[in-house]
Design a protein around this motif. Structure first.
Motif, mmCIF file in Angstrom:
data_model
loop_
_atom_site.group_PDB
_atom_site.id
_atom_site.type_symbol
_atom_site.label_atom_id
_atom_site.label_comp_id
_atom_site.label_asym_id
_atom_site.label_seq_id
_atom_site.Cartn_x
_atom_site.Cartn_y
_atom_site.Cartn_z
ATOM 1 N N THR A 195 -39.840 15.233 -15.288
ATOM 2 C CA THR A 195 -38.376 15.217 -15.192
ATOM 3 C C THR A 195 -37.722 15.282 -16.566
ATOM 4 O O THR A 195 -36.640 15.861 -16.714
ATOM 5 C CB THR A 195 -37.914 13.945 -14.465
ATOM 6 N N ASN A 196 -38.372 14.700 -17.572
ATOM 7 C CA ASN A 196 -37.826 14.750 -18.924
ATOM 8 C C ASN A 196 -38.070 16.104 -19.579
ATOM 9 O O ASN A 196 -37.208 16.636 -20.292
ATOM 10 C CB ASN A 196 -38.429 13.637 -19.777
ATOM 11 N N LEU A 197 -39.253 16.667 -19.353
ATOM 12 C CA LEU A 197 -39.543 17.989 -19.917
ATOM 13 C C LEU A 197 -38.652 19.063 -19.285
ATOM 14 O O LEU A 197 -38.365 20.085 -19.910
ATOM 15 C CB LEU A 197 -41.010 18.343 -19.696
ATOM 16 N N LYS A 198 -38.242 18.805 -18.048
ATOM 17 C CA LYS A 198 -37.374 19.763 -17.370
ATOM 18 C C LYS A 198 -36.064 19.963 -18.127
ATOM 19 O O LYS A 198 -35.466 21.050 -18.092
ATOM 20 C CB LYS A 198 -37.081 19.260 -15.950
ATOM 21 N N ILE A 199 -35.616 18.926 -18.833
ATOM 22 C CA ILE A 199 -34.381 19.021 -19.611
ATOM 23 C C ILE A 199 -34.478 20.137 -20.640
ATOM 24 O O ILE A 199 -33.540 20.930 -20.820
ATOM 25 C CB ILE A 199 -34.095 17.680 -20.308
ATOM 26 N N LEU A 200 -35.635 20.219 -21.318
ATOM 27 C CA LEU A 200 -35.815 21.248 -22.340
ATOM 28 C C LEU A 200 -36.110 22.606 -21.730
ATOM 29 O O LEU A 200 -35.723 23.639 -22.286
ATOM 30 C CB LEU A 200 -36.953 20.841 -23.279
ATOM 31 N N GLU A 201 -36.798 22.615 -20.594
ATOM 32 C CA GLU A 201 -37.089 23.891 -19.941
ATOM 33 C C GLU A 201 -35.809 24.604 -19.522
ATOM 34 O O GLU A 201 -35.703 25.833 -19.609
ATOM 35 C CB GLU A 201 -37.988 23.661 -18.721
ATOM 36 N N VAL A 202 -34.839 23.830 -19.052
ATOM 37 C CA VAL A 202 -33.566 24.424 -18.638
ATOM 38 C C VAL A 202 -32.883 25.099 -19.820
ATOM 39 O O VAL A 202 -32.301 26.185 -19.694
ATOM 40 C CB VAL A 202 -32.656 23.343 -18.015
ATOM 41 N N LEU A 203 -32.956 24.467 -20.985
ATOM 42 C CA LEU A 203 -32.340 25.054 -22.180
ATOM 43 C C LEU A 203 -32.988 26.390 -22.532
ATOM 44 O O LEU A 203 -32.296 27.361 -22.854
ATOM 45 C CB LEU A 203 -32.464 24.081 -23.357
ATOM 46 N N GLN A 204 -34.315 26.418 -22.485
ATOM 47 C CA GLN A 204 -35.008 27.667 -22.813
ATOM 48 C C GLN A 204 -34.676 28.755 -21.801
ATOM 49 O O GLN A 204 -34.399 29.908 -22.171
ATOM 50 C CB GLN A 204 -36.521 27.450 -22.852
ATOM 51 N N ASN A 205 -34.695 28.402 -20.521
ATOM 52 C CA ASN A 205 -34.437 29.401 -19.485
ATOM 53 C C ASN A 205 -33.032 29.989 -19.607
ATOM 54 O O ASN A 205 -32.835 31.204 -19.472
ATOM 55 C CB ASN A 205 -34.630 28.777 -18.107
ATOM 56 N N LYS A 206 -32.039 29.133 -19.866
ATOM 57 C CA LYS A 206 -30.671 29.616 -19.999
ATOM 58 C C LYS A 206 -30.529 30.559 -21.187
ATOM 59 O O LYS A 206 -29.854 31.591 -21.095
ATOM 60 C CB LYS A 206 -29.707 28.433 -20.162
ATOM 61 N N THR A 207 -31.191 30.205 -22.292
ATOM 62 C CA THR A 207 -31.083 31.042 -23.487
ATOM 63 C C THR A 207 -31.741 32.398 -23.287
ATOM 64 O O THR A 207 -31.186 33.437 -23.661
ATOM 65 C CB THR A 207 -31.721 30.326 -24.691
ATOM 66 N N ILE A 208 -32.924 32.397 -22.693
ATOM 67 C CA ILE A 208 -33.632 33.660 -22.471
ATOM 68 C C ILE A 208 -32.883 34.529 -21.472
ATOM 69 O O ILE A 208 -32.823 35.759 -21.617
ATOM 70 C CB ILE A 208 -35.072 33.377 -22.009
ATOM 71 N N ARG A 209 -32.281 33.925 -20.470
ATOM 72 C CA ARG A 209 -31.499 34.708 -19.505
ATOM 73 C C ARG A 209 -30.288 35.350 -20.187
ATOM 74 O O ARG A 209 -29.908 36.478 -19.879
ATOM 75 C CB ARG A 209 -31.046 33.820 -18.346
ATOM 76 N N LYS B 34 -37.499 9.996 -23.445
ATOM 77 C CA LYS B 34 -36.242 10.566 -22.956
ATOM 78 C C LYS B 34 -35.150 10.570 -24.024
ATOM 79 O O LYS B 34 -34.421 11.568 -24.150
ATOM 80 C CB LYS B 34 -35.773 9.807 -21.713
ATOM 81 N N PRO B 35 -34.980 9.490 -24.814
ATOM 82 C CA PRO B 35 -33.960 9.557 -25.876
ATOM 83 C C PRO B 35 -34.205 10.690 -26.864
ATOM 84 O O PRO B 35 -33.258 11.334 -27.332
ATOM 85 C CB PRO B 35 -34.060 8.186 -26.551
ATOM 86 N N HIS B 36 -35.487 10.945 -27.177
ATOM 87 C CA HIS B 36 -35.781 12.010 -28.141
ATOM 88 C C HIS B 36 -35.482 13.391 -27.554
ATOM 89 O O HIS B 36 -35.073 14.296 -28.280
ATOM 90 C CB HIS B 36 -37.246 11.951 -28.565
ATOM 91 N N LEU B 37 -35.660 13.537 -26.260
ATOM 92 C CA LEU B 37 -35.466 14.842 -25.638
ATOM 93 C C LEU B 37 -34.001 15.221 -25.518
ATOM 94 O O LEU B 37 -33.684 16.315 -25.044
ATOM 95 C CB LEU B 37 -36.130 14.866 -24.252
ATOM 96 N N TYR B 38 -33.116 14.349 -25.965
ATOM 97 C CA TYR B 38 -31.713 14.715 -26.006
ATOM 98 C C TYR B 38 -31.381 15.536 -27.253
ATOM 99 O O TYR B 38 -30.246 15.529 -27.729
ATOM 100 C CB TYR B 38 -30.832 13.468 -25.945
ATOM 101 N N VAL B 39 -32.385 16.217 -27.770
ATOM 102 C CA VAL B 39 -32.157 17.166 -28.873
ATOM 103 C C VAL B 39 -31.358 18.362 -28.385
ATOM 104 O O VAL B 39 -31.048 19.256 -29.167
ATOM 105 C CB VAL B 39 -33.498 17.642 -29.470
ATOM 106 N N ARG B 40 -31.033 18.366 -27.094
ATOM 107 C CA ARG B 40 -30.267 19.501 -26.571
ATOM 108 C C ARG B 40 -28.908 19.631 -27.256
ATOM 109 O O ARG B 40 -28.363 20.733 -27.352
ATOM 110 C CB ARG B 40 -30.092 19.386 -25.061
ATOM 111 N N CYS B 41 -28.373 18.493 -27.739
ATOM 112 C CA CYS B 41 -27.094 18.573 -28.472
ATOM 113 C C CYS B 41 -27.266 19.378 -29.758
ATOM 114 O O CYS B 41 -26.434 20.238 -30.081
ATOM 115 C CB CYS B 41 -26.593 17.167 -28.778
ATOM 116 N N LYS B 42 -28.351 19.103 -30.472
ATOM 117 C CA LYS B 42 -28.639 19.854 -31.695
ATOM 118 C C LYS B 42 -28.956 21.300 -31.362
ATOM 119 O O LYS B 42 -28.572 22.226 -32.093
ATOM 120 C CB LYS B 42 -29.799 19.205 -32.445
#
Length: 226
Positions: A146-160, A90-98
């Motif tokens: 639940t942790n992978l969902k964090i990254l999926e949301v980022l991809q979905n928002k960008t593609i939309r 989970k700490p690593h998946l906070y790459v959403r900031c980058k």
């Protein structure tokens, strides 16, 4: 020069310390012989345990290198991957900031009102933004949903945003129309190719690594990383 990872499975931290001390002593002699400098300030120790409690770190025995105490850490970063005591990733998946920081730089090109065509927008996402989300994915691809969902949301928002999608368009329909894989499918394909290349690698050190067959009935022991 930072220390490379070393692992010792054991339930007793004192036994782990003895193994670490022997390894460090051997390394110090080898580094001295070959005139290699050890950067003790960049060396950390972490204990992995599925029942990790934050106050456990105060009970661990001290580990030293070059007469300097190596601090026990609650999480460490190695080759760009953040390791936590329970390996939840989970700490690593906070790459959403980058990810968002780089997205803001490219936003004029991939914005809804951008004059760039959709194919080039998708190419920008695939070449520059997607690698941020999937870096070292074969390592942490087994993280909880639940942790992978964090990254999926980022991809979905960008593609939309790239497709200028309206609220009633589903993410699945958008990906199907673009023939673009979901993040989970991409990680699975990436991991399969990675492990396949490892099996076919001609490096003798890699060929000597034994095959791993997980058994859910076997209780995983505690490990230490230095």
């Amino acid at each position: 020069m930072p220390m490379t990872p070393q692992y010792w499975p054991d339930k007793n931290p004192n036994f782990i310390k003895l193994a670490l001390d022997r390894h460090i002593h051997a390394l110090e002699g080898w580094f001295t012989k070959w005139k290699i400098s050890i950067n003790a300030t960049k060396t950390e120790a972490i204990m992995f345990h599925k029942n990790w409690i934050s106050n456990m770190i105060n009970k661990f025995p001290k580990v030293k290198i070059q007469n300097k105490i190596i601090p026990w850490s609650k999480e460490v970063k190695y080759l760009g991957v953040i390791l936590d005591p329970r390996l939840t990733w989970k700490p690593h998946l906070y790459v959403r900031c980058k990810f968002w920081a780089n997205t803001r730089k490219l936003f004029p090109l991939i914005a809804r009102n951008s004059r760039l065509d959709r194919e080039r927008k998708i190419l920008i996402y695939t070449a520059y933004l997607c690698p941020i989300l999937t870096y070292a994915a074969p390592v942490w691809g087994c993280a909880a949903n639940t942790n992978l969902k964090i990254l999926e949301v980022l991809q979905n928002k960008t593609i939309r945003t790239i497709c200028n999608a309206t609220w009633y368009m589903s993410n699945t329909d958008i990906r199907n129309d673009l023939k673009y894989p979901s993040l989970r499918d991409f990680i699975k394909k990436l991991s399969a190719n990675c492990f396949k290349n490892i099996d076919l690698h001609d490096n003798p050190a890699i060929q000597d690594i034994g095959s791993y067959s997980p058994n859910i009935k076997i209780k995983r022991p505690r490990n230490v990383l230095l």
